[in-house]
Design a protein around this motif. Structure first.
Motif, PDB file in Angstrom:
ATOM      1  N   GLU A 148      39.351  52.256  49.163  1.00 14.62           N
ATOM      2  CA  GLU A 148      37.941  51.874  49.227  1.00 14.62           C
ATOM      3  C   GLU A 148      37.635  50.787  48.195  1.00 14.62           C
ATOM      4  OE1 GLU A 148      34.379  51.724  51.009  1.00 14.62           O
ATOM      5  OE2 GLU A 148      36.135  52.880  51.644  1.00 14.62           O
ATOM      6  N   SER A 149      38.238  50.878  47.034  1.00 13.49           N
ATOM      7  CA  SER A 149      38.010  49.875  45.991  1.00 13.49           C
ATOM      8  C   SER A 149      38.500  48.505  46.443  1.00 13.49           C
ATOM      9  CB  SER A 149      38.722  50.282  44.701  1.00 13.49           C
ATOM     10  OG  SER A 149      38.162  51.457  44.157  1.00 13.49           O
ATOM     11  N   ILE A 150      39.667  48.482  47.068  1.00 17.45           N
ATOM     12  CA  ILE A 150      40.197  47.203  47.556  1.00 17.45           C
ATOM     13  C   ILE A 150      39.281  46.622  48.618  1.00 17.45           C
ATOM     14  CG2 ILE A 150      42.075  46.156  48.882  1.00 17.45           C
ATOM     15  CD1 ILE A 150      43.998  48.008  47.346  1.00 17.45           C
ATOM     16  N   ARG A 151      38.771  47.468  49.511  1.00 27.15           N
ATOM     17  CA  ARG A 151      37.847  46.967  50.546  1.00 27.15           C
ATOM     18  C   ARG A 151      36.594  46.359  49.916  1.00 27.15           C
ATOM     19  NH1 ARG A 151      39.813  51.398  53.706  1.00 27.15           N
ATOM     20  NH2 ARG A 151      38.305  52.854  52.834  1.00 27.15           N
ATOM     21  N   ILE A 152      36.099  46.978  48.873  1.00 26.72           N
ATOM     22  CA  ILE A 152      34.912  46.447  48.191  1.00 26.72           C
ATOM     23  C   ILE A 152      35.247  45.150  47.473  1.00 26.72           C
ATOM     24  CG2 ILE A 152      33.274  46.864  46.314  1.00 26.72           C
ATOM     25  CD1 ILE A 152      33.523  49.891  47.024  1.00 26.72           C
ATOM     26  N   LEU A 153      36.372  45.130  46.778  1.00 22.98           N
ATOM     27  CA  LEU A 153      36.724  43.981  45.959  1.00 22.98           C
ATOM     28  C   LEU A 153      37.149  42.763  46.765  1.00 22.98           C
ATOM     29  CD1 LEU A 153      38.589  45.777  43.030  1.00 22.98           C
ATOM     30  CD2 LEU A 153      36.357  44.639  42.942  1.00 22.98           C
ATOM     31  N   VAL A 154      37.569  42.968  47.998  1.00 25.82           N
ATOM     32  CA  VAL A 154      37.890  41.825  48.864  1.00 25.82           C
ATOM     33  C   VAL A 154      36.673  40.894  48.970  1.00 25.82           C
ATOM     34  CG1 VAL A 154      38.295  41.151  51.268  1.00 25.82           C
ATOM     35  CG2 VAL A 154      39.749  42.873  50.193  1.00 25.82           C
ATOM     36  N   GLU A 155      35.480  41.483  49.032  1.00 24.48           N
ATOM     37  CA  GLU A 155      34.261  40.673  49.102  1.00 24.48           C
ATOM     38  C   GLU A 155      34.023  39.919  47.793  1.00 24.48           C
ATOM     39  OE1 GLU A 155      30.967  43.059  50.291  1.00 24.48           O
ATOM     40  OE2 GLU A 155      31.986  43.906  52.039  1.00 24.48           O
ATOM     41  N   TRP A 156      34.499  40.464  46.695  1.00 27.48           N
ATOM     42  CA  TRP A 156      34.324  39.805  45.402  1.00 27.48           C
ATOM     43  C   TRP A 156      35.217  38.576  45.270  1.00 27.48           C
ATOM     44  CZ3 TRP A 156      33.066  43.287  40.647  1.00 27.48           C
ATOM     45  CH2 TRP A 156      32.125  44.246  41.006  1.00 27.48           C
ATOM     46  N   THR A 157      36.308  38.526  46.009  1.00 28.05           N
ATOM     47  CA  THR A 157      37.248  37.401  45.890  1.00 28.05           C
ATOM     48  C   THR A 157      36.664  36.089  46.398  1.00 28.05           C
ATOM     49  OG1 THR A 157      38.275  37.759  48.072  1.00 28.05           O
ATOM     50  CG2 THR A 157      39.220  38.948  46.184  1.00 28.05           C
ATOM     51  N   VAL A 158      35.577  36.143  47.132  1.00 33.19           N
ATOM     52  CA  VAL A 158      34.974  34.914  47.657  1.00 33.19           C
ATOM     53  C   VAL A 158      33.668  34.576  46.937  1.00 33.19           C
ATOM     54  CG1 VAL A 158      36.061  35.105  49.912  1.00 33.19           C
ATOM     55  CG2 VAL A 158      33.849  36.199  49.530  1.00 33.19           C
ATOM     56  N   SER A 159      33.421  35.236  45.825  1.00 33.62           N
ATOM     57  CA  SER A 159      32.216  34.953  45.042  1.00 33.62           C
ATOM     58  C   SER A 159      32.268  33.542  44.449  1.00 33.62           C
ATOM     59  CB  SER A 159      32.082  35.973  43.904  1.00 33.62           C
ATOM     60  OG  SER A 159      31.070  35.601  42.994  1.00 33.62           O
ATOM     61  N   ASP A 160      31.109  32.941  44.247  1.00 36.97           N
ATOM     62  CA  ASP A 160      31.039  31.642  43.574  1.00 36.97           C
ATOM     63  C   ASP A 160      31.308  31.774  42.075  1.00 36.97           C
ATOM     64  OD1 ASP A 160      30.386  30.333  45.918  1.00 36.97           O
ATOM     65  OD2 ASP A 160      28.216  30.511  45.601  1.00 36.97           O
ATOM     66  N   ASP A 161      31.214  32.984  41.569  1.00 35.19           N
ATOM     67  CA  ASP A 161      31.399  33.247  40.138  1.00 35.19           C
ATOM     68  C   ASP A 161      32.867  33.562  39.848  1.00 35.19           C
ATOM     69  OD1 ASP A 161      31.459  34.283  37.541  1.00 35.19           O
ATOM     70  OD2 ASP A 161      29.517  35.260  37.739  1.00 35.19           O
ATOM     71  N   GLU A 162      33.507  32.739  39.047  1.00 37.11           N
ATOM     72  CA  GLU A 162      34.918  32.959  38.742  1.00 37.11           C
ATOM     73  C   GLU A 162      35.149  34.285  38.036  1.00 37.11           C
ATOM     74  OE1 GLU A 162      36.578  30.110  36.034  1.00 37.11           O
ATOM     75  OE2 GLU A 162      34.995  30.362  34.539  1.00 37.11           O
ATOM     76  N   ASN A 163      34.170  34.752  37.290  1.00 38.58           N
ATOM     77  CA  ASN A 163      34.316  36.035  36.603  1.00 38.58           C
ATOM     78  C   ASN A 163      34.410  37.197  37.588  1.00 38.58           C
ATOM     79  OD1 ASN A 163      34.142  34.860  34.007  1.00 38.58           O
ATOM     80  ND2 ASN A 163      31.909  34.842  34.133  1.00 38.58           N
ATOM     81  N   ILE A 164      33.634  37.112  38.649  1.00 36.37           N
ATOM     82  CA  ILE A 164      33.669  38.145  39.686  1.00 36.37           C
ATOM     83  C   ILE A 164      34.991  38.089  40.444  1.00 36.37           C
ATOM     84  CG2 ILE A 164      32.626  38.915  41.850  1.00 36.37           C
ATOM     85  CD1 ILE A 164      30.983  39.636  39.418  1.00 36.37           C
ATOM     86  N   ARG A 165      35.432  36.896  40.776  1.00 36.67           N
ATOM     87  CA  ARG A 165      36.723  36.758  41.473  1.00 36.67           C
ATOM     88  C   ARG A 165      37.854  37.296  40.599  1.00 36.67           C
ATOM     89  NH1 ARG A 165      34.884  31.500  42.022  1.00 36.67           N
ATOM     90  NH2 ARG A 165      36.748  30.556  41.079  1.00 36.67           N
ATOM     91  N   ARG A 166      37.819  36.978  39.333  1.00 36.28           N
ATOM     92  CA  ARG A 166      38.858  37.418  38.407  1.00 36.28           C
ATOM     93  C   ARG A 166      38.870  38.931  38.263  1.00 36.28           C
ATOM     94  NH1 ARG A 166      39.002  39.516  32.679  1.00 36.28           N
ATOM     95  NH2 ARG A 166      41.011  38.831  31.867  1.00 36.28           N
ATOM     96  N   PHE A 167      37.695  39.549  38.272  1.00 36.51           N
ATOM     97  CA  PHE A 167      37.608  41.008  38.162  1.00 36.51           C
ATOM     98  C   PHE A 167      38.411  41.678  39.264  1.00 36.51           C
ATOM     99  CE2 PHE A 167      35.890  45.159  38.996  1.00 36.51           C
ATOM    100  CZ  PHE A 167      35.545  45.684  37.760  1.00 36.51           C
ATOM    101  N   SER A 168      38.374  41.126  40.463  1.00 33.17           N
ATOM    102  CA  SER A 168      39.012  41.777  41.607  1.00 33.17           C
ATOM    103  C   SER A 168      40.515  41.953  41.411  1.00 33.17           C
ATOM    104  CB  SER A 168      38.736  40.987  42.897  1.00 33.17           C
ATOM    105  OG  SER A 168      39.337  39.711  42.848  1.00 33.17           O
ATOM    106  N   THR A 169      41.156  41.026  40.714  1.00 39.90           N
ATOM    107  CA  THR A 169      42.592  41.171  40.457  1.00 39.90           C
ATOM    108  C   THR A 169      42.863  41.818  39.100  1.00 39.90           C
ATOM    109  OG1 THR A 169      42.560  38.828  39.779  1.00 39.90           O
ATOM    110  CG2 THR A 169      43.462  39.360  41.959  1.00 39.90           C
ATOM    111  N   GLU A 170      42.063  41.502  38.097  1.00 35.61           N
ATOM    112  CA  GLU A 170      42.314  42.060  36.771  1.00 35.61           C
ATOM    113  C   GLU A 170      42.151  43.588  36.781  1.00 35.61           C
ATOM    114  OE1 GLU A 170      43.820  41.190  33.046  1.00 35.61           O
ATOM    115  OE2 GLU A 170      43.466  39.855  34.747  1.00 35.61           O
ATOM    116  N   ALA A 171      41.164  44.059  37.511  1.00 35.94           N
ATOM    117  CA  ALA A 171      40.891  45.501  37.564  1.00 35.94           C
ATOM    118  C   ALA A 171      41.943  46.278  38.333  1.00 35.94           C
ATOM    119  CB  ALA A 171      39.515  45.741  38.192  1.00 35.94           C
TER     120      ALA A 171
END
Length: 265
Positions: free
Chosen positions: A159-182
């Motif tokens: 479920e976390s991966i499904r949620i974070l997939v949407e974060w990978t296309v954010s305009d905010d690099e911090n949000i995109r980075r969170f998806s892999t760092e976490a």
């Protein structure tokens, strides 16, 4: 104050100017590097920040006085835990909002763990609550944001991966980075995610959108994610990186691949 705001930050604790420490411990100044972040006196900071909240101040002090020589990270977690307990007992959301928007990065770190440790939140609600901290302007808050979510991600991986997939296309690099760092299989100073060490392909949906990311911050995280995976599944990492280079041969991808395969022989 202007000269304090423009400072670069001392490289050693003993070199931090006294006036900087005073403002850090008042909560009126953010730390600018790890040296300052580690130098904050959280006990003094509690006294200053919670001066107008005597119930919460006394509650937190009682909870943390039992600790013996805690690290900064441990102290932040324990303060966050105590504040979470106190707000649940008092049903006071106002305090969380106050702390979450506070000028001090250290105070916002307390709020991070009020989210991360809140068992009353389901995984979707917790991601919504942690997102502002994942996008925080301060490096310390961003780091603790993913650390605070680590156990929940491990326990709710699909479920976390499904949620974070949407974060990978954010305009905010911090949000995109969170998806892999976490979701790093091994991570830093945190529990490993055994399933991702054994089956890193489960997180491919997070990695693919970022394989040519223009942000150096994101590139570093993706490269480190794959370096983690390479410790247990080097063949998989090598195959994936070769396919990326073959199909996306650009500067950004090459940087990620170089970091990802640096320990694979």
């Amino acid at each position: 104050m202007d000269n304090l705001l423009s400072r670069k930050g001392a490289s050693k604790p003993e070199h931090i100017p006294k006036e900087v420490l005073v403002e850090l411990n008042k909560g009126t100044l953010e730390s600018v590097n790890l040296t300052e972040w580690l130098a904050v006196d959280h006990i003094e900071l509690i006294e200053n920040v919670l001066a107008g909240y005597p119930y919460f101040l006394n509650f937190v002090k009682r909870e943390i006085e039992r600790l013996e020589s805690p690290s900064v990270k441990t102290l932040i977690v324990e303060i966050g835990t105590a504040l979470l307990l106190a707000t649940h007992e008092n049903r006071d959301q106002g305090l969380f909002n106050y702390l979450a928007s506070h000028h001090s990065d250290s105070v916002r770190c307390w709020a991070v763990y009020m989210v991360g440790l809140d068992k009353s939140l389901d995984i979707h609600s917790k991601f919504i609550a942690i997102r502002p901290f994942a996008a925080d302007r301060h490096f310390g808050v961003r780091e603790l944001a993913w650390m605070a979510m680590r156990n929940d991600i491990d326990e709710n991986l699909s479920e976390s991966i499904r949620i974070l997939v949407e974060w990978t296309v954010s305009d905010d690099e911090n949000i995109r980075r969170f998806s892999t760092e976490a979701t790093r299989p091994c991570g830093v100073w945190c529990k490993h995610i055994a399933l991702l060490k054994d089956k890193p392909e489960i997180a491919l949906a997070l990695l693919e959108p970022l394989k040519s990311d223009t942000s150096a911050y994101v590139q570093l995280s993706v490269g480190n994610w794959l370096n983690d995976a390479g410790k247990s599944k080097p063949e998989w990492v090598t195959k994936l990186c070769n396919s990326w280079v073959e199909n996306n041969k650009n500067e950004n991808t090459l940087k990620i691949v170089k970091r990802a395969t640096r320990n694979i022989t």
